[in-house]
Scaffold this active site. Sequence first.
Site, PDB file in Angstrom:
ATOM      1  CG  HIS A  23      -2.084  -0.901   1.127  1.00 35.82           C
ATOM      2  ND1 HIS A  23      -2.919  -1.156   2.199  1.00 35.82           N
ATOM      3  CD2 HIS A  23      -2.566  -1.646   0.112  1.00 35.82           C
ATOM      4  CE1 HIS A  23      -3.846  -2.009   1.831  1.00 35.82           C
ATOM      5  NE2 HIS A  23      -3.660  -2.338   0.572  1.00 35.82           N
TER       6      HIS A  23
ATOM      7  CG  HIS B 131     -10.450  -8.117  -0.915  1.00 34.65           C
ATOM      8  ND1 HIS B 131     -11.061  -6.909  -1.196  1.00 34.65           N
ATOM      9  CD2 HIS B 131      -9.239  -7.804  -0.372  1.00 34.65           C
ATOM     10  CE1 HIS B 131     -10.240  -5.934  -0.841  1.00 34.65           C
ATOM     11  NE2 HIS B 131      -9.136  -6.439  -0.354  1.00 34.65           N
TER      12      HIS B 131
ATOM     13  CD  GLU C  24      -6.032  -3.984  -1.758  1.00 31.37           C
ATOM     14  OE1 GLU C  24      -6.593  -4.348  -0.718  1.00 31.37           O
ATOM     15  OE2 GLU C  24      -5.183  -3.058  -1.774  1.00 31.37           O
TER      16      GLU C  24
ATOM     17  CG  ASP D  45      -3.559  -7.933  -2.320  1.00 31.13           C
ATOM     18  OD1 ASP D  45      -4.654  -7.502  -2.700  1.00 31.13           O
ATOM     19  OD2 ASP D  45      -3.224  -7.957  -1.122  1.00 31.13           O
TER      20      ASP D  45
ATOM     21  CG  HIS E  45      -8.374  -4.086   3.323  1.00 27.49           C
ATOM     22  ND1 HIS E  45      -7.716  -4.136   2.134  1.00 27.49           N
ATOM     23  CD2 HIS E  45      -8.107  -2.867   3.854  1.00 27.49           C
ATOM     24  CE1 HIS E  45      -7.042  -3.028   1.947  1.00 27.49           C
ATOM     25  NE2 HIS E  45      -7.256  -2.253   2.950  1.00 27.49           N
TER      26      HIS E  45
ATOM     27  CG  ASP F 133      -6.974  -8.429   2.729  1.00 23.30           C
ATOM     28  OD1 ASP F 133      -5.988  -9.049   2.310  1.00 23.30           O
ATOM     29  OD2 ASP F 133      -7.481  -7.462   2.121  1.00 23.30           O
TER      30      ASP F 133
ATOM     31  CE1 TYR G 111      -2.264  -8.443   5.955  1.00 20.61           C
ATOM     32  CE2 TYR G 111      -4.091  -8.332   7.511  1.00 20.61           C
ATOM     33  CZ  TYR G 111      -3.613  -8.554   6.230  1.00 20.61           C
ATOM     34  OH  TYR G 111      -4.493  -8.880   5.234  1.00 20.61           O
TER      35      TYR G 111
ATOM     36  CG  HIS H 220      -1.901 -11.112   2.657  1.00 13.58           C
ATOM     37  ND1 HIS H 220      -1.250 -11.015   1.453  1.00 13.58           N
ATOM     38  CD2 HIS H 220      -2.924 -10.231   2.602  1.00 13.58           C
ATOM     39  CE1 HIS H 220      -1.857 -10.112   0.691  1.00 13.58           C
ATOM     40  NE2 HIS H 220      -2.882  -9.628   1.365  1.00 13.58           N
TER      41      HIS H 220
HETATM   42 FE1  FEO Z   1      -7.146  -5.858   0.723  1.00 12.97          FE
HETATM   43 FE2  FEO Z   1      -4.623  -8.281   0.651  1.00 12.97          FE
HETATM   44  O1  FEO Z   1      -5.834  -6.981  -0.040  1.00 12.97           O
END
Ligand code: FEO
Length: 407
Positions: free
Chosen positions: A24, A81, A83, A85, A148, A167, A195, A228
Amino acid sequence: MAVVEVKSGIYWVGAVDWDSRHFHGVTYTTRRGTTYNAYLVIGEQHKALVDTVYTPFSDVLVSHLRELVDLKDIDYVVVNHVEIDHSGALPRIMELCPQAQIYCSQRAVNPIKKHFGEHGWDITAVKTGDILDLGGKTIQFIEAPMLHWPDSMFSYVAEDKLLLPNDAFGQHLASSQRFDDQVDNAILMEEAAKYYANILMPFSTLVARKLEEISELGIEIDTIAPSHGLIWRQDPGQIITAYQNWATGRQTPGRVSPEIVVVFDTMWGSTEKMAEAVVDELSRQGWKVNLYSIGKSDYSDIMREVLEAKAVIIGSSTINNAMLPSLSPLMEDLVGLKPKGKLGAAFGSHGWKGGAVSQIANKMADAGIELVGDGLMVQWVPNAEDLEASRELAREVGAVLAKKYSR
Ligand code: FEO
């Protein structure tokens, strides 16, 4: 990295990013790398891929899937999600599995189209309680807005008591290992805390509510496989308890973190002298305190400490009637991340005219930090009286903390 069986018929098929050093933007440092976890769930009739990986790792995901199945046999792709990644490899997967139906939250439908274009993909929007039956295994969906992003949702495989929360409960921690019991627990929890502090802290109220909702749903969890880092199979209760504490601004029992974080920047040493007096006095009173010179420190490490601290005290010299610019990213992070239940105080020095202290105090107020005092300002170089005033500021903060925490 090898494909790993998480549960019977459920496999980790993600990618390890050993080289990631920022997330980010530049202020969140990921010195231990990260992983992008994706999972293949194989039922008796159908197969579902839950999440994909960051775009540059698309081939790794495809290669992992090919070790297990013919890609044409994947019936569903769950996008927990959008995003990038986690959905970056979606176009590659859909190219190889054009028959697959995408399952996502209603809020994810348009972002998928905006990210990847109008491909005519078969997209089904789901809501909390909806179930995808794979035969012998089911995936239940739980919307989790703001954990997230607004589109985020969790997937839950009831037959295996396995939560796939994307996330939530993650850590930026690259490893050749996949499970919590295979790595150093202190490092694992440190990265989980960092995190939470840098990604989930502004949504703490929603985190607390989601944990309650999961409890009310009566969902049994014996493994949490986030998107993650490591999978929590040995003690998922450890990370759930930590989230319950972090969401309410409490320190996790059994962990030893600084109670007070002092951060400063200094132009010619005056603010530094004040910072040292503040820290020395707090330490003499028995508080655990850490001091950070911002120019030599990492913003995201400081935020990780603020997460479990009781108070944050910030000082700066004045330049152009404002705080030193080095502190701006930290102050903006505090305003954005809104740490819960913290006390704060501001101090600093100036030459001809002030401005830094009031600016810091205003930013702290914007961050929801409860201020002790109006801020301590010293002109030019602090003399003995000024240093005593710095100590007095420390005693004031200590007294409020002692009352608040019955110490
Ligand atoms: Fe909100 Fe790991 O992306």
